[in-house]
Design an enzyme around this catalytic site. Sequence first.
Site: not given
Lengths: 305, 305
Positions: B207, B240
């Site tokens: 991942h 973010c």
Amino acid sequence: MKLPKNVTIKEVGPRDGLQNEKHQVPTEGKVSWIDSLSVTGLSYIEVSSFVHPKWIPQLADAANVLKQIKREQGLTYAALVPNLKGLDGALEAGVDEVSVFMSASEAHNRSNINKSIDATYPVLEEVVREAKLAGKTVRGYVSTVISCPYEGYIAPEKVRVVSERLFEMGIDELSLGETIGVAVPTQVEQLLENLLPHFDAGSLAMHFHDTRGTALANIVKSLEMGITTFDSALGGLGGCPYAKGASGNVATEDLLYMLHEMGIETGVDLDAVLKSAQLIEKTLCKPLRSRQMEILRGEGKECLS
Amino acid sequence: MKLPKNVTIKEVGPRDGLQNEKHQVPTEGKVSWIDSLSVTGLSYIEVSSFVHPKWIPQLADAANVLKQIKREQGLTYAALVPNLKGLDGALEAGVDEVSVFMSASEAHNRSNINKSIDATYPVLEEVVREAKLAGKTVRGYVSTVISCPYEGYIAPEKVRVVSERLFEMGIDELSLGETIGVAVPTQVEQLLENLLPHFDAGSLAMHFHDTRGTALANIVKSLEMGITTFDSALGGLGGCPYAKGASGNVATEDLLYMLHEMGIETGVDLDAVLKSAQLIEKTLCKPLRSRQMEILRGEGKECLS
């Protein structure tokens, strides 16, 4: 992973990076940018191209750029030359090394140089001979080494034939250009498997564009196969005039990050390179699209969750 | 290059991609996005997370999303669960597989889960046991497997210890999260060299986040080491909240491009994936930052010169 300890980065931003920029950078802008690149630890900067200004107006001031930059000792300042006229200009301006260029694809060569591959050889031969007589080293560029926008996939054999002719002319190094940025590591491996029995890995450089985001993966594969010289451009410059996206060269600062983290030395100071990138970013009035620059601008902050 | 013939892509966009998006996507927007993902050939979609809405308001509608999507046969619809309460919600909503998560870094685990690593084990153990009793498969996530924003480099040994505990609990697959996107292929190799003697490659997934642009290079190294399952998020979502840059997950469409060009089959239709990406792009009101999407928008056109 078998990796080299040291890698040479050849900064092609001032030439390959700028040549498609719409915003005309004034000579003093180029000079101060190149001067800032000269103090980063780079050993090679391709500063401009002596092609006819009609073809690349952005680089029409090649001679002035070469004459006005502040030369760092031990650093090679190179320029592209298409023919003897270009060579004369480059020599007069005090170039350290000249680069000749052609394509592995017949269609791309015709579109880019306006000649067949066979008709290109004698022109380059002349340039290489005269450059050598003038005491200069010569770099050869072969473009579209994996794929061509007109012909599609290019067989490694075609690249080998053109490369052999260039080495026979006396070039000192060959840069293999993945011009359109579509290659994947399996193709890079296939190309190098075909070339490395014929040419010394130390005489080859890989030149990746990053249209599909695969350039760093391709560089890792090249490193594993013994290649130790890579072309890159600050900020990933080198896209199309009308492209906002990241179709340019692999970004020098992203390449440096990866190499350094992999324990490979380049002699180049990443912080100094980022300062230089901020300078040209200001000059070009557009945000550079490398990951390191995004992080610097606070756009690519790491996510803590 | 020794490469697998087939690779499984696990789409984590609706969960890991959306969880930090400021723009609250209405439930019906998520549902139609997931429905469009369901017809791309993907075999696994992580649709949401059953953490407390206080922590991730964006995913507060997890149960409704799961209940409203149109299920394709053979496709696994998964969701994250932090504890028994989350598991109850997920089971009630008809989840196919649940994922439990923790960190290889003590500091990151405390910051993210508000518990020490040791105090996390019993919570997850309970969840895995109950999920198994309910007849569900369980995926484990270990985050910060290479670097932590607080602790820096994480030794592979730490990852191994946590992974062993999770497999002992009975998880069916482990996803190794390079949470902050700073890894390079040498580090991936080092991690996998440490883990592969202990765990079957087929039970591991990688991942990668792509903050430094190295995700595809890391995936190639993982492929060469026998890993055949990769997490990715459409459009490279997952940055973010305040980041314009590309700090999210590796983009599904860029990964598909590379894998397919390398001759690796995924069963996923890239064109269908791009249509789904255009849908969520519209919903999020912002251009997705993958190379494939840039090309689709005409921003990343190949340069012919």
